[in-house]
Structure formats: structure tokens, C-alpha cells
Enzyme design. Structure first.
Site, short mmCIF file in Angstrom:
data_model
loop_
_atom_site.label_atom_id
_atom_site.label_comp_id
_atom_site.label_asym_id
_atom_site.label_seq_id
_atom_site.Cartn_x
_atom_site.Cartn_y
_atom_site.Cartn_z
CE1 TYR A 161 37.08 37.09 42.95
CE2 TYR A 161 37.01 39.36 43.75
CZ TYR A 161 37.19 38.00 43.99
OH TYR A 161 37.45 37.56 45.27
N GLY A 204 46.00 28.62 49.68
CA GLY A 204 45.42 29.85 50.24
C GLY A 204 44.47 29.61 51.42
CB ILE A 205 41.22 31.24 52.21
CG1 ILE A 205 41.76 32.67 52.07
CG2 ILE A 205 40.18 31.16 53.30
CD1 ILE A 205 40.77 33.66 51.47
N1 LIG Z 1 42.89 36.50 48.71
C1 LIG Z 1 42.07 37.54 48.90
O1 LIG Z 1 42.50 38.70 49.10
C2 LIG Z 1 40.58 37.30 48.89
C3 LIG Z 1 39.75 38.34 49.34
C4 LIG Z 1 38.37 38.15 49.33
C5 LIG Z 1 37.84 36.95 48.90
N2 LIG Z 1 38.66 35.96 48.46
C6 LIG Z 1 38.06 34.70 48.00
O2 LIG Z 1 38.57 33.64 48.77
C7 LIG Z 1 38.50 32.43 48.02
C8 LIG Z 1 39.84 31.72 48.10
O3 LIG Z 1 40.82 32.55 47.52
P1 LIG Z 1 42.37 32.47 47.85
O4 LIG Z 1 42.84 33.85 48.05
O5 LIG Z 1 42.63 31.44 48.90
O6 LIG Z 1 42.91 31.99 46.42
P2 LIG Z 1 44.03 30.94 46.02
O7 LIG Z 1 45.12 30.94 46.99
O8 LIG Z 1 44.32 31.23 44.58
O9 LIG Z 1 43.23 29.56 46.12
C9 LIG Z 1 42.15 29.31 45.28
C10 LIG Z 1 41.67 27.89 45.51
O10 LIG Z 1 40.62 27.63 44.53
C11 LIG Z 1 40.99 26.48 43.78
N3 LIG Z 1 40.57 26.62 42.40
C12 LIG Z 1 40.90 27.61 41.53
N4 LIG Z 1 40.42 27.35 40.31
C13 LIG Z 1 39.75 26.16 40.42
C14 LIG Z 1 39.04 25.35 39.50
N5 LIG Z 1 38.91 25.72 38.21
N6 LIG Z 1 38.50 24.19 39.92
C15 LIG Z 1 38.65 23.80 41.21
N7 LIG Z 1 39.31 24.53 42.14
C16 LIG Z 1 39.85 25.69 41.73
C17 LIG Z 1 42.51 26.42 43.85
O11 LIG Z 1 42.96 25.10 43.70
P3 LIG Z 1 43.64 24.47 42.40
O12 LIG Z 1 44.47 25.52 41.75
O13 LIG Z 1 44.38 23.31 42.96
O14 LIG Z 1 42.47 24.03 41.56
C18 LIG Z 1 42.77 26.90 45.27
O15 LIG Z 1 42.68 25.83 46.16
C19 LIG Z 1 38.10 32.84 46.60
O16 LIG Z 1 36.74 32.58 46.41
C20 LIG Z 1 38.37 34.33 46.56
O17 LIG Z 1 37.54 35.00 45.64
C21 LIG Z 1 40.02 36.10 48.45
#
Ligand SMILES: NC(=O)c1ccc[n+]([C@@H]2O[C@H](COP(=O)([O-])OP(=O)(O)OC[C@H]3O[C@@H](n4cnc5c(N)ncnc54)[C@H](OP(=O)(O)O)[C@@H]3O)[C@@H](O)[C@H]2O)c1
Length: 274
Positions: A176, A36-37
């Protein structure tokens, strides 16, 4: 991209030469780097010549990113860790404090969202513990560990929050929302306290971004959203700015209005949650 999408989600304006100047040769720690991000952020950082220390659980993805970064002349290492595991997090913090030559930027980006009604979570206290441990506690632990290093370099902490945390709480998002709000408040305090230490603290209130996290929810598939690449650009721009926060332009207007109208919003949610 549709007209609505380009109005609501304008591409971030970035000065490539400035980004290269500021990140080239700097040490950058990224959590949630594997997908993701975070993954998009790491790819942009390696393009600018940053040295990387990556944290997440998925080893093959982290290994591959480090291999790519080294092939581009960057120094890169990773640690596989479940950031919700307090003992493992302690050990990572110990390693980081001892082994990293320097830290210029800390991107606390790892996160998990849970969408579940409280009535369905009666036997799931762990949902709240895990969300809080990942979205809030790991950010606090890493920031405190790296405080001396950030102080030496005049470094920057960037937390990836959500625009939803600026609005009245919506049903199903208690875990969340609470974890993001806790982090927002912690970062606001840190920004005040650490200004005199020369450390910048920033919060990115990101709107919807198309990533594995958001794609789990079919309701989001048809909505406009940023790409992970653009969201990473927003984080990079914020890291170099004097501003505390990034918010989408429409949130500056709609979030205060929604707060003012909170009793009506709650009434609407109560009806919808029946
Ligand atoms: N996507 C959206 O619409 C959105 C909007 C606003 C804010 N955000 C925020 O942006 C951030 C990134 O989100 P994303 O959308 O890129 O999500 P994502 O694609 O699900 O990626 C999440 C990342 O966090 C890591 N992660 C998850 N659980 C973990 C754990 N227990 N220990 C260590 N690493 C962990 C995952 O890696 P592994 O699975 O390899 O551990 C992955 O690299 C988050 O904080 C989210 O709340 C997202």
C-alpha cells in the site's frame, strides 16, 4: 463527537454556493465511486448539479447512483471495470476519450489497502502487482487519457492518497505504502509539468476515514476518524483550491519530525515486528 476527535478531525469548511457554482453542469469522472469516500463524493457532486462518469466494479451501486443523479437533473453514466485489468482499463480509456463531451475534474480515488508482513507474502507477488495496478497505474492511465480534455477545460486532477505515506514506512504496509508513494511522486511531477497547460494537480493525504476499507481492520474501530462525507468535502475543497496538497494540520508538524527521527522509528518498528 469527542473533543479529541473534533480537534484531530475538524469538519472541513465549505462554501456551498461556491461549490454549486463551480460544479454545476461540469463533467466529473470519479473512480472508486461505488462505496466509501467515492460514493459520498458522488452524492455531494450530484447535489451540486455535476454531470458524472463513474467507474468501479459494483454494477448495482453504480446504477443506483446514476439513477439518483438523473432524478436530480444531472447527466450520469457509469462503466463497470476492474481497474487492475490492463485490457479492460485500455478499453475504458478508449471509450472515455471518444464519448465524454468534456472533462473538468478527474477524481482518482479507487484504491485498495493490504496489511501483510513480507514474510507472509513470499508466494503473493500478485498482491504487489494488483495494488500497484489499482492505486498507481490506473491513475496514470486515466490522467494521460484525459490530458487533452483536461487541457481544453483547464481541468483538475485530484488523487486520494494517504497521510501514512508522509511518515516512515511501517511494517505490514509495504504494498500500500509503495503504491501511494509512487502516485504522490507522479502527481508532484505532473503538477510541475501541467501548470503551464492550465491543469491543476492535487493530492489529498487523507487520515483515517470510516469506510468499508478501514472497517476491515478492528484496530481502527476505536480511533477517531473522518466520515466519508467529510472526506469527500476535503476532496471537493482541494479541487477548487490553488494548493497542491491537503494534509491534516497535525501532519504538517509530526511528519517532518518523524522523518527526522526515522532511525529511531525504524528501531522501534524492528522491535515491534519481531
Ligand atoms: N478509508 C481510509 O481510512 C482511507 C485513508 C486514506 C486514504 N484512503 C484512500 O481513499 C480511497 C478510497 O478508499 P475508501 O476508504 O473509500 O475504500 P472503500 O470503501 O473500500 O472503496 C474503495 C472504492 O474503490 C473501488 N475499487 C476497489 N478495487 C477496485 C478495482 N479493482 N477496480 C475498480 N474499482 C475498485 C471500490 O469499488 P468496487 O468494489 O465496486 O470495485 C470502491 O468504490 C482509496 O484510494 C484509499 O487508499 C482511505
Amino acid at each position: 463527537m469527542s473533543l479529541l476527535s473534533s480537534i484531530l478531525y475538524p469538519a472541513p469548511r465549505l462554501h456551498e454556493s461556491r461549490l454549486k457554482n463551480r460544479f454545476n453542469g461540469r463533467w466529473v469522472v470519479v473512480t472508486g465511486a461505488s462505496h466509501g469516500i467515492g460514493e459520498a463524493l458522488v452524492r455531494r457532486l450530484m447535489h451540486y448539479g455535476a454531470n458524472l462518469y463513474l467507474l468501479a466494479r459494483s454494477e448495482p451501486e453504480l446504477q443506483e447512483l446514476c439513477r439518483e443523479a438523473r432524478a436530480m437533473g444531472c447527466r450520469a453514466s457509469y462503466r463497470c471495470v476492474d481497474l487492475r485489468d490492463r485490457l479492460a482499463l485500455n478499453s475504458v480509456c478508449g471509450d472515455l476519450a471518444k464519448t465524454l463531451p468534456s472533462v473538468d475534474f478527474l477524481f482518482c480515488n479507487a484504491g485498495k489497502s493490504i496489511c501483510r508482513r513480507l514474510v507472509d507474502a513470499a508466494d503473493r507477488l500478485h498482491d504487489f502487482d494488483r495494488t500497484m495496478d489499482l492505486n498507481y497505474r490506473s491513475m496514470v492511465a486515466l490522467s494521460l487519457t484525459l490530458l487533452p480534455a483536461l487541457r481544453r477545460t483547464g481541468g483538475q486532477l485530484v488523487y486520494t492518497s494517504s497521510v501514512s505515506s508522509l511518515y516512515p514506512p511501517a511494517p505490514k504496509w509495504s504494498a500500500y505504502h509503495a503504491s501511494k508513494c509512487a502516485s504522490n511522486v507522479w502527481c508532484r511531477t505532473a503538477a510541475c509539468e501541467w501548470h503551464s497547460l492550465g491543469i491543476g494537480v492535487h493530492v489529498a493525504y487523507l487520515p483515517l476515514v470510516r469506510t468499508p476499507m478501514s472497517q476491515v481492520n478492528p484496530n481502527y474501530h476505536a480511533l477517531p476518524a473522518y466520515s466519508a462525507h467529510d472526506a469527500a468535502g476535503i476532496l471537493l475543497r482541494l479541487a477548487l483550491s490553488k494548493h497542491f496538497a491537503y494534509k491534516p494540520w497535525w501532519a504538517w508538524v509530526t511528519a517532518p519530525v518523524a522523518s527526522f527521527l526515522a532511525p529511531f522509528v525504524r528501531f522501534f518498528y524492528q522491535k515491534a515486528a519481531r
